[in-house]
Design an enzyme around this catalytic site. Structure first.
Site, mmCIF file in Angstrom:
data_model
loop_
_atom_site.group_PDB
_atom_site.id
_atom_site.type_symbol
_atom_site.label_atom_id
_atom_site.label_comp_id
_atom_site.label_asym_id
_atom_site.label_seq_id
_atom_site.Cartn_x
_atom_site.Cartn_y
_atom_site.Cartn_z
ATOM 1 N N GLY A 1 -33.418 111.021 103.708
ATOM 2 C CA GLY A 1 -32.568 110.057 104.407
ATOM 3 C C GLY A 1 -32.939 108.632 104.042
ATOM 4 N N ASP B 1 -41.773 109.611 113.703
ATOM 5 C CA ASP B 1 -41.949 110.810 112.876
ATOM 6 C C ASP B 1 -43.093 111.697 113.382
ATOM 7 O OD1 ASP B 1 -39.882 110.060 111.238
ATOM 8 O OD2 ASP B 1 -41.169 109.089 109.753
ATOM 9 N N ARG C 1 -39.778 101.979 98.840
ATOM 10 C CA ARG C 1 -39.459 100.543 98.731
ATOM 11 C C ARG C 1 -40.062 99.921 97.476
ATOM 12 N NH1 ARG C 1 -39.047 102.264 103.816
ATOM 13 N NH2 ARG C 1 -37.861 101.120 105.389
ATOM 14 N N LYS D 1 -32.934 113.667 112.546
ATOM 15 C CA LYS D 1 -33.901 113.615 111.445
ATOM 16 C C LYS D 1 -33.622 114.770 110.469
ATOM 17 C CE LYS D 1 -36.053 109.991 112.912
ATOM 18 N NZ LYS D 1 -35.900 108.737 112.153
#
Ligand code: S3P
Length: 449
Positions: A101, A326, A33, A353
């Site tokens: 992803g 996760d 990000r 995932k």
């Protein structure tokens, strides 16, 4: 980076006590990000502590392809000269997001409301993963997406020339989908509203605000309602990336199951949308002290002191799933050394995932002599108590970094060595895993060729 080089088989052998300090790398979600929002700001964003794993390096390369200037100044120290919201240029070539992803979905969102076309691909793992969950809402903005059967990569996204704002209820608990819609909303006029029924990691919301976007979050009967006002001028920021709680999970869990261990893992993010594993471990009886609670880079962080512990199996509340999504692979590994059953429900997102993680864990644990029960949305591990796991198997990792690391940690406390067929994907999120773990005293090694 599409496809991987040669597989790297690795083996973990029963370990003596782990000791020392484990400085885990920067947070992967925040690192992606920081680069993407830096590219959307006008001026220079400075980043420290950036994760230099392959996933994030692929995002850096993609931001360059869209016109941002991305420069590495030293270990973890990067800068991004952004092009401003709506300023993305059309890339000259295919964007290859490798194994990531998060990278591909966030970048698709970011470019979908600009009048440009981009084609995305990735490695064999990423090309199997569903992109429809992101392109469905992006078409509501006016974008078009053309991919393979089942919404798979390679995929071309034609951005909307005249985007309209969107109100979207995210149908699966996914921070990637939420974030893709918010990033697309940046270049749409008016207010884009995203509603999530279950809270997922909130780094996009925190960071968008930090970069100067007008963003409001309300808790209503419908869920978390996030309202973003489009077409802001984003201000460049200095981003100090905190250490990744998902990477910290590996040394933490190793210390819990290896007899007489006592380690320190400093500066780990304790963001409540990310810390479900730690809550779960404490409920299982883990001896973890959360020291020096403070704020770093806009995130709550703590230093974790972790000592080997006798663990008991528990039922992990379904509502906690998003905050530890996760971490189920490493929890399943640790649960093998607990007394009693550990029941993980509401976990079907694990099937999409980097690999089908329920299947990968179930098959790998069985190969190591651990009894498991598996349903579409459930994984149950029958603990064998401290030192009780037989091991002595080679586990398939399916291009999944977290499966590889989870079984290497399991091997440190199993009776016989545990190997993984390919440890190379570890470099996507935790390039220093091997040196960090061996530095604590863990016998983890690459197979001799
Ligand atoms: C991430 C969101 C999660 C997580 C992934 C990182 C993110 O994926 O599994 O590792 O940075 O937004 P989903 O959005 O698919 O749950």
């Amino acid at each position: 980076m599409s496809g991987h080089g040669e597989p790297i088989p690795m083996t973990a052998t029963r370990s003596g006590p782990l000791r020392g300090t484990a400085e885990v790398p920067g947070d992967k979600s925040i690192s992606h990000r920081a680069l993407i929002l830096g590219a959307m700001a006008v001026g220079e964003t400075k980043v420290t502590g950036l994760l230099e794993g392959q996933d994030v390096l692929d995002t850096a390369k993609a931001m360059r392809a869209f016109g941002a200037e991305v420069t590495r100044h030293g270990a973890g120290r990067w800068s991004v000269h952004g092009v401003g919201v709506g300023g993305f240029a059309e890339p000259e070539d295919v964007i290859d997001c490798g194994n990531s992803g998060t990278g591909v979905r966030l970048i698709m969102g970011t470019m979908a409301t600009s009048p440009i076309t981009a084609t995305f691909t990735g490695d064999a793992s990423l090309r199997k993963r569903p992109m429809g969950r992101v392109t469905d809402p992006l078409t509501l903005f006016g974008a078009h997406a053309f991919g393979r059967q089942g919404g798979r990569l390679p995929m071309t996204v034609v951005g909307a020339a005249d985007p309209v704002p969107v109100r979207y209820v995210v149908p699966v608990p996914s921070a990637q989908v939420k974030s893709a819609v918010l990033l697309a909303g940046l270049n749409a006029p008016g207010q884009t509203v995203v509603i999530e029924k279950e809270p997922t990691r909130d780094h996009s919301e925190r960071m968008l605000r930090g970069f100067g976007a007008d963003l409001m979050v309300e808790k209503t009967a419908e869920g978390r309602v996030i309202t973003l006002t489009g077409q802001p001028e984003l201000r460049p920021q200095t981003v100090a990336v905190p250490r990744d709680p998902s990477s910290a999970a590996f040394p933490v869990c190793a210390a819990l199951i290896v007899e007489d261990s006592d380690i320190l893992v400093p500066g780990v993010s304790q963001n409540p949308t990310r810390n479900g594993l730690y809550t779960t471990l404490v409920e299982m009886g883990a001896d973890i002290e959360f020291l020096n609670l403070r704020e770093e880079g806009g995130e709550p962080v703590a230093d974790l002191r972790v000592r080997a512990s006798a663990l008991k199996g528990i039922k992990v509340p379904e509502a906690r799933a998003a905050s530890m999504i996760d971490e189920y692979p490493i929890l399943a590994a640790v649960a093998s050394f607990a007394e009693g059953r550990t029941v993980m429900r509401g976990v079907k997102e694990l099937r999409v995932k980097e690999s089908d993680r329920i299947d990968a864990m179930a098959r790998g644990l069985e190969a190591c002599g651990v009894r498991v029960e598996e349903q579409e949305d459930v994984l149950i591990v029958h603990g064998m108590g401290p030192g009780g796991v037989p091991g002595g198997a080679t586990v398939r990792t399916h291009l999944d970094h977290r499966i590889a690391m989870s079984f290497l940690i399991l091997g440190l406390a199993a009776k016989r060595p545990v190997s993984v067929d390919d440890g190379s994907p570890i470099a996507t999120s935790f390039p220093a895993f091997e040196s960090l773990m061996t530095g604590l005293g863990a016998p983890i090694a690459r197979a001799k060729r």
